[in-house]
Design a protein around this motif. Structure first.
Motif, PDB file in Angstrom:
ATOM      1  N   LEU A 146       0.834  -1.206   0.000  1.00  0.00           N
ATOM      2  CA  LEU A 146       0.000   0.000   0.000  1.00  0.00           C
ATOM      3  C   LEU A 146       0.866   1.252   0.000  1.00  0.00           C
ATOM      4  O   LEU A 146       0.606   2.206  -0.750  1.00  0.00           O
ATOM      5  CB  LEU A 146      -0.916  -0.003   1.222  1.00  0.00           C
ATOM      6  N   ILE A 147       1.895   1.259   0.823  1.00  0.00           N
ATOM      7  CA  ILE A 147       2.802   2.414   0.890  1.00  0.00           C
ATOM      8  C   ILE A 147       3.491   2.625  -0.448  1.00  0.00           C
ATOM      9  O   ILE A 147       3.665   3.761  -0.916  1.00  0.00           O
ATOM     10  CB  ILE A 147       3.828   2.211   2.016  1.00  0.00           C
ATOM     11  N   ASP A 148       3.890   1.519  -1.084  1.00  0.00           N
ATOM     12  CA  ASP A 148       4.553   1.615  -2.387  1.00  0.00           C
ATOM     13  C   ASP A 148       3.614   2.228  -3.429  1.00  0.00           C
ATOM     14  O   ASP A 148       4.024   3.103  -4.201  1.00  0.00           O
ATOM     15  CB  ASP A 148       5.001   0.223  -2.833  1.00  0.00           C
ATOM     16  N   MET A 149       2.357   1.786  -3.429  1.00  0.00           N
ATOM     17  CA  MET A 149       1.404   2.331  -4.395  1.00  0.00           C
ATOM     18  C   MET A 149       1.124   3.796  -4.118  1.00  0.00           C
ATOM     19  O   MET A 149       1.067   4.620  -5.044  1.00  0.00           O
ATOM     20  CB  MET A 149       0.100   1.529  -4.353  1.00  0.00           C
ATOM     21  N   ARG A 150       0.951   4.137  -2.852  1.00  0.00           N
ATOM     22  CA  ARG A 150       0.726   5.541  -2.501  1.00  0.00           C
ATOM     23  C   ARG A 150       1.927   6.399  -2.893  1.00  0.00           C
ATOM     24  O   ARG A 150       1.778   7.545  -3.318  1.00  0.00           O
ATOM     25  CB  ARG A 150       0.434   5.667  -1.002  1.00  0.00           C
ATOM     26  N   GLY A 151       3.120   5.851  -2.751  1.00  0.00           N
ATOM     27  CA  GLY A 151       4.326   6.586  -3.140  1.00  0.00           C
ATOM     28  C   GLY A 151       4.403   6.809  -4.642  1.00  0.00           C
ATOM     29  O   GLY A 151       4.795   7.894  -5.099  1.00  0.00           O
ATOM     30  N   ARG A 152       4.042   5.783  -5.426  1.00  0.00           N
ATOM     31  CA  ARG A 152       4.071   5.940  -6.884  1.00  0.00           C
ATOM     32  C   ARG A 152       3.049   6.976  -7.345  1.00  0.00           C
ATOM     33  O   ARG A 152       3.330   7.786  -8.235  1.00  0.00           O
ATOM     34  CB  ARG A 152       3.820   4.585  -7.555  1.00  0.00           C
ATOM     35  N   GLU A 153       1.879   6.944  -6.743  1.00  0.00           N
ATOM     36  CA  GLU A 153       0.875   7.952  -7.090  1.00  0.00           C
ATOM     37  C   GLU A 153       1.318   9.336  -6.622  1.00  0.00           C
ATOM     38  O   GLU A 153       1.062  10.347  -7.287  1.00  0.00           O
ATOM     39  CB  GLU A 153      -0.466   7.592  -6.460  1.00  0.00           C
ATOM     40  N   GLY A 154       1.997   9.383  -5.474  1.00  0.00           N
ATOM     41  CA  GLY A 154       2.499  10.659  -4.968  1.00  0.00           C
ATOM     42  C   GLY A 154       3.544  11.262  -5.893  1.00  0.00           C
ATOM     43  O   GLY A 154       3.581  12.488  -6.094  1.00  0.00           O
ATOM     44  N   ALA A 155       4.400  10.408  -6.467  1.00  0.00           N
ATOM     45  CA  ALA A 155       5.424  10.903  -7.397  1.00  0.00           C
ATOM     46  C   ALA A 155       4.766  11.518  -8.639  1.00  0.00           C
ATOM     47  O   ALA A 155       5.200  12.566  -9.133  1.00  0.00           O
ATOM     48  CB  ALA A 155       6.350   9.763  -7.804  1.00  0.00           C
ATOM     49  N   THR A 156       3.708  10.873  -9.118  1.00  0.00           N
ATOM     50  CA  THR A 156       2.971  11.418 -10.269  1.00  0.00           C
ATOM     51  C   THR A 156       2.325  12.751  -9.916  1.00  0.00           C
ATOM     52  O   THR A 156       2.375  13.717 -10.695  1.00  0.00           O
ATOM     53  CB  THR A 156       1.898  10.421 -10.734  1.00  0.00           C
ATOM     54  N   LEU A 157       1.725  12.811  -8.724  1.00  0.00           N
ATOM     55  CA  LEU A 157       1.123  14.064  -8.273  1.00  0.00           C
ATOM     56  C   LEU A 157       2.165  15.167  -8.159  1.00  0.00           C
ATOM     57  O   LEU A 157       1.897  16.327  -8.479  1.00  0.00           O
ATOM     58  CB  LEU A 157       0.433  13.865  -6.920  1.00  0.00           C
ATOM     59  N   GLY A 158       3.357  14.805  -7.688  1.00  0.00           N
ATOM     60  CA  GLY A 158       4.422  15.796  -7.549  1.00  0.00           C
ATOM     61  C   GLY A 158       4.775  16.438  -8.875  1.00  0.00           C
ATOM     62  O   GLY A 158       4.983  17.665  -8.953  1.00  0.00           O
TER      63      GLY A 158
END
Length: 295
Positions: A146-158
């Motif tokens: 879950l943390i990994d997926m949230r991080g990947r989506e966060g990178a896109t948002l960034g």
């Protein structure tokens, strides 16, 4: 540290002894952190562990954690409750002497609630403890996914947020270079307005009108707002680059952006500058909406 989205999904599977199990985690936006765990009977002690682990690695978001478990290769047995059956037979015999009725059949007696009992196989404490330890490890695995997926989506948002900062910076520079902001343009526009007033009445004092015009021009200047917008852009880029749980801080910054842009629009006395300000306001709103998804 990286940016992290508050939305994500993860699943993990495991097995231990006679048990097979599955964790399913789903995370959505929230102001704070809230873990909601659904567990089958007998597995309640996993809730405290799951909440402790989640609070160690997550800052915001509502996380729904569903745990499903099955016991395999364990046959249930069927048992007749002799006491209940005997009571029913006695009652049936007593009624038979009072009313004209057909004697109850075997299948009719067995269908009465409480006569037939399904007995689950007895559990082994050592097996149960081992299964719960394995289930806890599986939760850690699902949480890591879950943390990994949230991080990947966060990178896109960034990346999206940085693009919005580029757009705001471009529009701020366009506003600064707007011809209507040039001193000569402001002076000419005010001069026209003063001349129009003097033509309509001889009661106006030209010197006083000029003084008022200077004050109006000073109040209409958006230099300070543009400087603060530039400062906010720099702060936003710094927070995005630093990463971590910066969603609340960026949300506050979005409000500050909106305040400065609104002031620019209210001070504008030039159509081009107004259009630029409205364009900037639209980008700020897009920035604010995306920030709502960040941890």
């Amino acid at each position: 540290m990286v940016l992290s989205s508050m939305t994500g999904f993860a699943r993990s599977h495991g097995a231990s002894g006679p048990y097979t199990f599955e964790w399913e985690l789903k995370s959505v936006n929230a102001k704070g952190l809230d873990l909601r765990v659904r567990l089958p009977p007998g597995w309640d002690e996993l809730e405290a562990f799951a909440k402790k682990r989640a609070t160690e690695v997550l800052s915001r978001g509502t996380v729904y954690a569903n745990f499903n478990v099955k016991r395999v290769n364990a046959l249930s047995t069927v048992r007749v409750n002799e006491d209940v059956l005997a009571s029913i037979v006695r009652v049936a015999g007593a009624l038979a002497s009072k009313i004209d009725a057909v004697a109850p059949s075997i299948d009719g007696l067995l269908s009465i609630k409480g006569v037939i009992e399904v007995v689950e196989p007895e559990s082994d404490e050592a097996e149960d403890n081992a299964a719960k330890a394995a289930a806890a490890a599986a939760f850690d695995q699902a949480l890591a996914h879950l943390i990994d997926m949230r991080g990947r989506e966060g990178a896109t948002l960034g990346q999206i947020l940085l693009q919005r900062m580029d757009e705001i910076e471009r529009l701020a520079k366009k506003a600064e270079a707007a011809p209507g902001r040039k001193p000569d343009a402001v002076k000419a526009r005010l001069a026209e307005q003063i001349a129009a007033l003097l033509e309509t009445s001889d009661r106006f004092d030209p010197d006083r009108l000029n003084q008022e015009a200077v004050l109006i021009a000073a109040k209409a200047d958006i230099r300070e707002e543009l400087d603060r917008i530039a400062s906010h852009v720099a702060q936003a880029r710094e927070m995005i680059a630093k990463g971590g749980p910066v969603g609340r801080r960026l949300d506050f910054l979005a409000q500050e952006f909106n305040r400065e842009v609104n002031t620019c629009c209210s001070k504008s006395n030039d159509i081009e500058l107004t259009n630029t300000g409205l364009g900037m306001k639209n980008v700020v709103e897009q920035f604010r909406e995306q920030v709502q998804n960040l941890e």
